[in-house]
Design an enzyme around this catalytic site. Structure first.
Site, mmCIF file in Angstrom:
data_model
loop_
_atom_site.group_PDB
_atom_site.id
_atom_site.type_symbol
_atom_site.label_atom_id
_atom_site.label_comp_id
_atom_site.label_asym_id
_atom_site.label_seq_id
_atom_site.Cartn_x
_atom_site.Cartn_y
_atom_site.Cartn_z
ATOM 1 N N THR A 21 -5.331 -8.671 -20.132
ATOM 2 C CA THR A 21 -4.969 -9.691 -21.064
ATOM 3 C C THR A 21 -3.654 -9.656 -21.409
ATOM 4 O O THR A 21 -3.039 -10.596 -21.764
ATOM 5 C CB THR A 21 -5.979 -9.592 -22.349
ATOM 6 O OG1 THR A 21 -7.215 -9.790 -22.043
ATOM 7 C CG2 THR A 21 -5.185 -10.515 -23.422
ATOM 8 N N THR A 95 -8.634 -4.593 -21.082
ATOM 9 C CA THR A 95 -9.582 -3.844 -21.587
ATOM 10 C C THR A 95 -11.015 -3.615 -21.289
ATOM 11 O O THR A 95 -11.866 -2.679 -21.363
ATOM 12 C CB THR A 95 -9.451 -4.177 -23.142
ATOM 13 O OG1 THR A 95 -9.903 -5.509 -23.096
ATOM 14 C CG2 THR A 95 -8.029 -4.189 -23.805
#
Length: 347
Positions: A21, A95
């Site tokens: 991200t 993540t």
């Protein structure tokens, strides 16, 4: 021994960019990683006294992470630390699977200099983006601490790689060790370390470039049977993680399936779907007492993703097949009970 390094001279930190991200931009229907490490670093301030070198290793959403890529990452970290002028390494990572990659590197990390994983929950360039602050903090930790192994730095907190998992899907504070305390915190230009993680002796970096062993994860639930566990064995799995209920409980058919898998040389680890706490030999009737007697290895407080990494690391190590179970127990920090495993409840 101090775990904070002197910073009388500029500290060189290598940043290895892998996507996620923190490197993601809008693609028309959703976000995907496409920005270089240099673009990610351009969004962040660099702490005083720190210089940065960027390595663009790969650029993927971390849900697409593979064991082969993790091995490439491990070798890139060791290559960076082969330079004695490097103070530490920062890895920017998505993540979703950061907890697995960080633990894999930690199991093979024997250098006093830190490797710090970080990332973001919001995409590159977002007005409320968390990536720049996380990168700044990770650089500060990488230039500051020593003898701490691999760390995860997010939202002003410092976590040990071992045991740290993603506990929130979208929150800017996504990581925690549900069974253990923080390692430290950042604030007011300082890194405050509260504890030193306990880590086993590091494994050497795996040699060779051949096919990597298949390691599967199977979950127990109401009405579950060993069909998927047996299918994993039939598909060639050399390792299996059973995600059991409670403190590590399933059913008698699972105990029979595990015994059959172990007889075929499959390394089986036992964890739980419960959020926190250890697995333990308490119940029979297909519970952990029977699963361990069948040959499963308890994973302590490690959950499925990191338990799988421990199994993978044990399989990749240069150990005789009959010693891989003992090696796995060492990596997990659980007793090596040998062939005639005794119930923990009887100890």
């Amino acid at each position: 021994m101090t775990h904070l390094a002197s910073r009388t001279a500029p500290q060189r930190v290598v940043v290895i960019s892998t996507g996620g991200t923190i490197a993601s931009r809008w693609q028309g229907t959703g976000y995907a990683a496409d920005a270089s490490g240099g673009e990610v670093l351009a969004q962040a301030a660099v702490p005083d006294g720190v210089t940065v070198e960027v390595v663009d290793l790969f650029n993927v959403n971390s849900s697409s992470m593979t064991s082969a890529r993790q091995l490439t990452l491990l070798r890139a970290v060791h290559e960076a630390l082969a330079d004695p002028g490097v103070a530490g390494v920062v890895v920017t990572h998505g993540t979703d699977t950061l907890e697995e990659s960080a633990f894999f590197v930690d199991l093979h990390h024997d250098d006093p200099r830190p490797v710090v994983f970080t990332g973001a929950q919001r995409p590159l360039g977002a007005a409320d983006g968390d990536g720049p602050g996380n990168v700044y903090d990770a650089l500060q930790v990488a230039a500051t601490v020593r003898d701490m192994g691999v760390l995860v730095v997010f939202d002003g907190t410092v976590h040990a790689a071992r045991g740290t998992v993603k506990t929130r899907t979208l929150d800017p504070h996504p990581f925690a060790d549900p069974s253990g305390p923080l390692v430290g915190r950042l604030g007011f230009g300082r890194v405050d370390i509260d504890r030193v993680p306990e880590r086993p002796e590091a494994l050497p970096v795996p040699a060779g470039t051949g096919a990597l062993p298949r390691v599967d994860i199977v979950m127990h639930h109401c009405d579950a049977d060993p069909l998927l566990l047996d299918a994993a064995v039939a598909a060639g799995a050399r390792g299996i993680v059973l995600v059991a209920t409670g403190a590590g409980n399933a059913t008698p058919p699972f105990a029979e399936a595990i015994a059959a898998a172990v007889d075929r040389g499959v390394l089986v680890a036992l964890t739980t779907r419960v959020h926190s706490g250890p697995v333990a030999e308490i119940y029979t009737g297909g519970g952990a007492v029977d699963l361990v007697a069948a040959g499963a290895v308890l994973t302590g407080t490690l959950r499925a993703g990191q338990a799988r990494i421990a199994v993978l690391a044990a399989l990749l190590a240069d150990a005789a097949p009959q010693r891989q179970g003992a090696l796995l127990r060492r990596l997990l920090g659980t007793p090596d009970l040998g062939q005639g495993q005794e119930s923990a409840s009887a100890a």
